[in-house]
Scaffold this motif. Structure first.
Motif, PDB file in Angstrom:
ATOM      1  N   GLU B 208       0.860  -1.184   0.000  1.00  0.00           N
ATOM      2  CA  GLU B 208       0.000   0.000   0.000  1.00  0.00           C
ATOM      3  C   GLU B 208       0.889   1.224   0.000  1.00  0.00           C
ATOM      4  O   GLU B 208       1.017   1.914   1.020  1.00  0.00           O
ATOM      5  CB  GLU B 208      -0.834   0.020   1.258  1.00  0.00           C
ATOM      6  CG  GLU B 208      -1.862  -1.035   1.310  1.00  0.00           C
ATOM      7  CD  GLU B 208      -2.607  -0.875   2.593  1.00  0.00           C
ATOM      8  OE1 GLU B 208      -3.659  -0.251   2.568  1.00  0.00           O
ATOM      9  OE2 GLU B 208      -2.093  -1.320   3.613  1.00  0.00           O
ATOM     10  N   ARG B 211      -0.575   4.719   1.216  1.00  0.00           N
ATOM     11  CA  ARG B 211      -0.985   4.707   2.626  1.00  0.00           C
ATOM     12  C   ARG B 211       0.229   4.596   3.556  1.00  0.00           C
ATOM     13  O   ARG B 211       0.280   5.244   4.597  1.00  0.00           O
ATOM     14  CB  ARG B 211      -1.933   3.545   2.883  1.00  0.00           C
ATOM     15  CG  ARG B 211      -3.220   3.620   2.120  1.00  0.00           C
ATOM     16  CD  ARG B 211      -4.311   4.242   2.966  1.00  0.00           C
ATOM     17  NE  ARG B 211      -5.552   4.360   2.237  1.00  0.00           N
ATOM     18  CZ  ARG B 211      -5.888   5.387   1.462  1.00  0.00           C
ATOM     19  NH1 ARG B 211      -5.050   6.405   1.331  1.00  0.00           N
ATOM     20  NH2 ARG B 211      -7.036   5.415   0.840  1.00  0.00           N
ATOM     21  N   LEU B 212       1.192   3.739   3.171  1.00  0.00           N
ATOM     22  CA  LEU B 212       2.397   3.588   3.988  1.00  0.00           C
ATOM     23  C   LEU B 212       3.143   4.916   4.064  1.00  0.00           C
ATOM     24  O   LEU B 212       3.581   5.345   5.127  1.00  0.00           O
ATOM     25  CB  LEU B 212       3.311   2.518   3.384  1.00  0.00           C
ATOM     26  CG  LEU B 212       2.910   1.073   3.629  1.00  0.00           C
ATOM     27  CD1 LEU B 212       3.796   0.135   2.827  1.00  0.00           C
ATOM     28  CD2 LEU B 212       3.012   0.744   5.101  1.00  0.00           C
ATOM     29  N   GLU B 214       1.921   7.923   3.582  1.00  0.00           N
ATOM     30  CA  GLU B 214       1.170   8.931   4.328  1.00  0.00           C
ATOM     31  C   GLU B 214       1.223   8.650   5.833  1.00  0.00           C
ATOM     32  O   GLU B 214       1.303   9.576   6.629  1.00  0.00           O
ATOM     33  CB  GLU B 214      -0.269   8.991   3.815  1.00  0.00           C
ATOM     34  CG  GLU B 214      -0.315   9.578   2.411  1.00  0.00           C
ATOM     35  CD  GLU B 214      -1.715   9.695   1.849  1.00  0.00           C
ATOM     36  OE1 GLU B 214      -2.643   9.138   2.456  1.00  0.00           O
ATOM     37  OE2 GLU B 214      -1.876  10.350   0.807  1.00  0.00           O
ATOM     38  N   SER B 215       1.190   7.360   6.200  1.00  0.00           N
ATOM     39  CA  SER B 215       1.309   7.029   7.623  1.00  0.00           C
ATOM     40  C   SER B 215       2.632   7.549   8.170  1.00  0.00           C
ATOM     41  O   SER B 215       2.668   8.219   9.201  1.00  0.00           O
ATOM     42  CB  SER B 215       1.255   5.509   7.830  1.00  0.00           C
ATOM     43  OG  SER B 215      -0.008   5.014   7.503  1.00  0.00           O
ATOM     44  N   ALA B 216       3.708   7.232   7.463  1.00  0.00           N
ATOM     45  CA  ALA B 216       5.035   7.616   7.933  1.00  0.00           C
ATOM     46  C   ALA B 216       5.159   9.136   8.015  1.00  0.00           C
ATOM     47  O   ALA B 216       5.697   9.674   8.983  1.00  0.00           O
ATOM     48  CB  ALA B 216       6.105   7.041   7.020  1.00  0.00           C
ATOM     49  N   ARG B 217       4.634   9.824   7.016  1.00  0.00           N
ATOM     50  CA  ARG B 217       4.784  11.281   7.022  1.00  0.00           C
ATOM     51  C   ARG B 217       3.938  11.921   8.122  1.00  0.00           C
ATOM     52  O   ARG B 217       4.364  12.870   8.769  1.00  0.00           O
ATOM     53  CB  ARG B 217       4.446  11.856   5.651  1.00  0.00           C
ATOM     54  CG  ARG B 217       5.454  11.398   4.597  1.00  0.00           C
ATOM     55  CD  ARG B 217       5.362  12.220   3.352  1.00  0.00           C
ATOM     56  NE  ARG B 217       5.700  13.610   3.603  1.00  0.00           N
ATOM     57  CZ  ARG B 217       5.477  14.577   2.733  1.00  0.00           C
ATOM     58  NH1 ARG B 217       4.914  14.311   1.582  1.00  0.00           N
ATOM     59  NH2 ARG B 217       5.810  15.808   3.013  1.00  0.00           N
ATOM     60  N   SER B 218       2.739  11.376   8.355  1.00  0.00           N
ATOM     61  CA  SER B 218       1.924  11.944   9.423  1.00  0.00           C
ATOM     62  C   SER B 218       2.591  11.720  10.777  1.00  0.00           C
ATOM     63  O   SER B 218       2.363  12.466  11.717  1.00  0.00           O
ATOM     64  CB  SER B 218       0.519  11.336   9.415  1.00  0.00           C
ATOM     65  OG  SER B 218       0.554  10.014   9.907  1.00  0.00           O
ATOM     66  N   THR B 229      13.526   4.734   4.959  1.00  0.00           N
ATOM     67  CA  THR B 229      13.314   3.865   6.118  1.00  0.00           C
ATOM     68  C   THR B 229      12.056   3.012   6.016  1.00  0.00           C
ATOM     69  O   THR B 229      11.940   2.013   6.703  1.00  0.00           O
ATOM     70  CB  THR B 229      13.246   4.666   7.436  1.00  0.00           C
ATOM     71  OG1 THR B 229      12.165   5.587   7.346  1.00  0.00           O
ATOM     72  CG2 THR B 229      14.529   5.401   7.696  1.00  0.00           C
ATOM     73  N   ILE B 230      11.098   3.401   5.177  1.00  0.00           N
ATOM     74  CA  ILE B 230       9.851   2.629   5.088  1.00  0.00           C
ATOM     75  C   ILE B 230       9.669   1.979   3.710  1.00  0.00           C
ATOM     76  O   ILE B 230       9.508   0.769   3.601  1.00  0.00           O
ATOM     77  CB  ILE B 230       8.626   3.531   5.393  1.00  0.00           C
ATOM     78  CG1 ILE B 230       8.759   4.183   6.761  1.00  0.00           C
ATOM     79  CG2 ILE B 230       7.332   2.727   5.273  1.00  0.00           C
ATOM     80  CD1 ILE B 230       8.682   3.227   7.918  1.00  0.00           C
ATOM     81  N   PRO B 233      12.742  -0.514   2.410  1.00  0.00           N
ATOM     82  CA  PRO B 233      12.724  -1.814   3.123  1.00  0.00           C
ATOM     83  C   PRO B 233      11.515  -2.684   2.758  1.00  0.00           C
ATOM     84  O   PRO B 233      11.635  -3.898   2.683  1.00  0.00           O
ATOM     85  CB  PRO B 233      12.674  -1.398   4.600  1.00  0.00           C
ATOM     86  CG  PRO B 233      13.309  -0.063   4.637  1.00  0.00           C
ATOM     87  CD  PRO B 233      12.929   0.600   3.357  1.00  0.00           C
ATOM     88  N   HIS B 234      10.357  -2.049   2.525  1.00  0.00           N
ATOM     89  CA  HIS B 234       9.192  -2.843   2.144  1.00  0.00           C
ATOM     90  C   HIS B 234       9.359  -3.465   0.755  1.00  0.00           C
ATOM     91  O   HIS B 234       8.742  -4.478   0.452  1.00  0.00           O
ATOM     92  CB  HIS B 234       7.920  -1.993   2.172  1.00  0.00           C
ATOM     93  CG  HIS B 234       7.261  -1.949   3.511  1.00  0.00           C
ATOM     94  ND1 HIS B 234       7.664  -1.097   4.501  1.00  0.00           N
ATOM     95  CD2 HIS B 234       6.245  -2.669   4.048  1.00  0.00           C
ATOM     96  CE1 HIS B 234       6.925  -1.287   5.574  1.00  0.00           C
ATOM     97  NE2 HIS B 234       6.055  -2.244   5.327  1.00  0.00           N
TER      98      HIS B 234
END
Lengths: 339, 315
Positions: B208, B211-212, B214-218, B229-230, B233-234
């Motif tokens: 995703e 979404r991933l 946006e999660s990290a940035r929020s 970092t996100i 690695p994914h």
């Protein structure tokens, strides 16, 4: 925690207007539900508050501070998605501590605060697991813990329970509702499930086509819908055309002793519960019978050809084509201006 | 052996389901319904499990055997004294390995090591270049909807042309620099880049991505930090897979190498070709074995790297 204010927020994509001049305040510590059909602009509104959309017009304020052009990573906003979007490369604890790491919190404190949150959400024993090994409900708890860890100005929940089964949804709904109320987190709760919104939220904002139809406490939205759209969207309503004069509304086939603000053409919104069987003088023809277990849902045609929905107890042996006597409970109708 | 046993086991499933339906018959016409259900489940089992699975297992076994037996025979032969006839004879001798590795007293034109090192170095260079160029291209293609996106997508896959054609084009276009290590490097990178872009792109698409991010940035991570970092690695598994494919295909590329290579040292593919045409079978067998050993080792190392930190290991 703080107030979040949207000032005449407008967002257009080319010719499409997703959000059209919304004025809305999420009060400090309240849970504000945003409901509406898909494409009504609720997700765009959420993304604008998070900073992933820049409004075409209007402003976003956190307390008195204009954050309209502040990038997402500097807004301190908690986000929870329907799809969880957890970091699969990290453990549950590392997920929850990620935001604190970005804030530069030392490692020992990060760990402690993450463990506290996991305990609060009743998933302390999952701290060392990977998100992919968890169930949907557990993942959603981790998502919530991760968003709460940064002590956000505002928590944004985007259909967080849509993927869960009904029973789990009900349990999580009560639990999370209590938790958010205890923590007094300012929360925007986007959902298409009005029952969920009714159960969890202090106030509900109803959106349609990018505009705000009504905002108020759940009971007010349900009992006194401001527009025909709200009357129909929140619980089902039948809209009857009528003429108001001298404290009466004349529906043609019957008169209701209800007050309208102005005389003239009006619409009357009637809930299924407003129609009472057995005693009335209105003759309606049954057109559809749906057995629902504890009650039977009937569709019937009134003398003016309006189709109404009403409920009868248990199985009473209604058949399509029957003529049933109805009355309308004037306490349970709400007069709207003619649209 | 596995085929029949497995079909026996799965046969019992639908049969017991049919029994339980019979045990709880509906008052009106229940018997007919359960009879129908039995018939349906029987015919479904017969086709897919009884025939399909053994057939599939058989086909896969034959294909795998057909592909691996020559490799094994080659490896074994390289230790044999004589390879006349079908069955190699005269085990065990290291004479051929010694010659190929450069310790021999006579035989092949040169030892294989310089060519092998040269080929592997260039293949590694091409792979690294592909990571640096291919991963961002794949990210852009998976993440953004931009003007001419379809064209970029097509261009990224376009170099899937035969190496021979690209080789001729190189030599004709850059007559002074085409036949050099630089030419080989550029060619390997270009020829194999689609494999990197396609694998990494599908890796980005299966997560995703938005979404991933946006999660990290929020949560307070800047965009570069989020990507490093996100997101990367994914996508690690896809990147590792892309590396394995681009590296092995580049190291083994013959057509392009034959057109472009200047000759000192001979890249490994060319060395193999010359030996197969000049020397005895067993010497080239040893050389091929060296190559396969290195490929297998590299794949193992890369896969171990790729699997580390992935949740599948803990499940």
């Amino acid at each position: 925690m703080s107030d979040v204010t949207l000032e005449s927020l407008t967002k257009t994509y080319g010719d499409e207007t997703a959000v059209d001049g919304i004025d809305l305040t999420i009060r400090d510590g309240e849970i504000l539900g945003v409901v509406g059909p898909s494409g009504c602009g609720k997700t765009t509104t959420l993304r604008t508050i998070a900073g992933f959309e820049t409004p075409t017009q209007g402003r976003v304020l956190f307390d008195e501070v204009d954050v309209t052009h502040v990038p997402p990573e500097e807004r301190n906003v908690g986000l929870v998605f329907q799809s969880y979007a957890l970091f699969d490369t990290m453990t549950v604890r590392e997920n929850v501590a990620f935001g604190l790491k970005m804030q530069g919190v030392p490692k020992a404190e990060r760990r402690e605060r993450a463990d506290d949150l996991l305990a609060m959400l009743d998933i302390a024993e999952l701290a060392d697991r990977r998100p992919t090994t968890l169930s949907g409900g557990q993942q959603q708890r981790v998502g919530l813990a991760r968003a709460l860890a940064i002590e956000p100005h505002v928590l944004l929940l985007d259909e967080p329970m849509t993927g869960l089964d009904a029973e789990l949804k009900r349990r999580l709904r009560d639990e999370i509702g209590d938790l958010l109320a205890d923590l007094e987190v300012t929360t925007l709760y986007v959902t298409h499930d009005q029952e969920e919104a009714m159960a969890m939220c202090d106030r509900i904002a109803v959106l349609s086509d990018g505009t705000l139809e009504q905002v108020g406490p759940p009971a007010e939205i349900y009992r006194r819908p401001a527009t025909p759209f709200v009357a129909n969207f929140i619980g089902s309503s039948t809209l009857l055309e009528g003429v108001a004069e001298n404290g009466h509304v004349d529906l043609g086939f019957t008169e209701l002793p209800v007050d309208a603000e102005t005389d003239g053409a009006v619409r009357v919104a009637a809930r299924p519960a407003a129609f009472e069987l057995d005693e009335g003088q209105i003759a309606a023809d049954v057109t559809d019978v749906t057995y629902l277990g504890d009650r039977t849902q009937l569709a019937a045609t009134l003398p003016d050809d309006t189709t109404v929905t009403l409920h009868a107890d248990g199985i009473d042996g209604y058949r399509v084509g029957d003529s049933i006597p109805l009355s309308i409970d004037e306490q349970r109708v709400h007069v709207l201006e003619a649209g | 052996m596995t085929g029949p046993t497995e079909s026996d086991e799965t046969d019992s499933g639908p049969a017991s389901a049919a029994e339980s339906e019979r045990a709880d018959p509906r008052p009106d016409g229940g018997t007919t319904e359960s009879a129908t259900a039995e018939k349906w489940s029987r015919s479904g089992t017969a086709l897919s499990t009884a025939v399909g699975r053994p057939l599939l297992v058989g086909v896969v076994t034959v294909v795998v055997a057909f592909l691996t037996v020559p490799v094994i025979v080659t490896f074994v032969s390289s230790f044999a004294g004589s390879a006349a006839g079908v069955v190699p004879r005269g085990f065990v001798t290291f004479e051929h390995w010694q010659q190929v590795l450069g310790f021999g007293t006579h035989g092949v034109q040169a030892n294989a090591i310089p060519g092998l090192a040269f080929s592997l170095a260039i293949a590694t260079g091409g792979m690294l270049l592909n990571v640096v160029i291919g991963v961002p291209v794949a990210y852009a293609l998976a993440r953004y909807d931009f003007y001419a996106r379809d064209w970029v997508n097509t261009l990224a896959i376009l170099p899937l042309v035969p190496g021979l054609i690209l080789g001729i084009a190189f030599v004709q276009t850059y007559p002074n620099h085409g036949r050099s290590a630089l030419g080989l490097l550029a060619g390997y990178c270009l020829l194999k880049s689609p494999y990197m872009v396609l694998t990494v792109q599908s890796s980005f698409q299966s997560m995703e991505l938005v979404r991933l991010e946006e999660s990290a940035r929020s949560l307070g991570a800047s965009w570069p930090r989020t990507v490093l970092t996100i997101i990367i690695p994914h996508a690690k598994r896809g990147i590792v897979a892309g590396c394995i494919i681009t590296w092995t295909l580049a190291a083994a590329e013959f057509n392009f190498t034959y057109m472009v290579a200047s000759g000192s040292p001979d890249p490994f593919a060319i060395f193999l070709y010359r030996n197969i045409s000049n020397a005895t079978h067993l010497q080239s067998a040893a050389a091929v074995s060296v190559y396969f050993t290195i490929v297998v080792a590299a794949i193992l190392v890369l896969q171990l790297l790729g699997n580390r930190g992935f949740s599948t290991a803990q499940r």
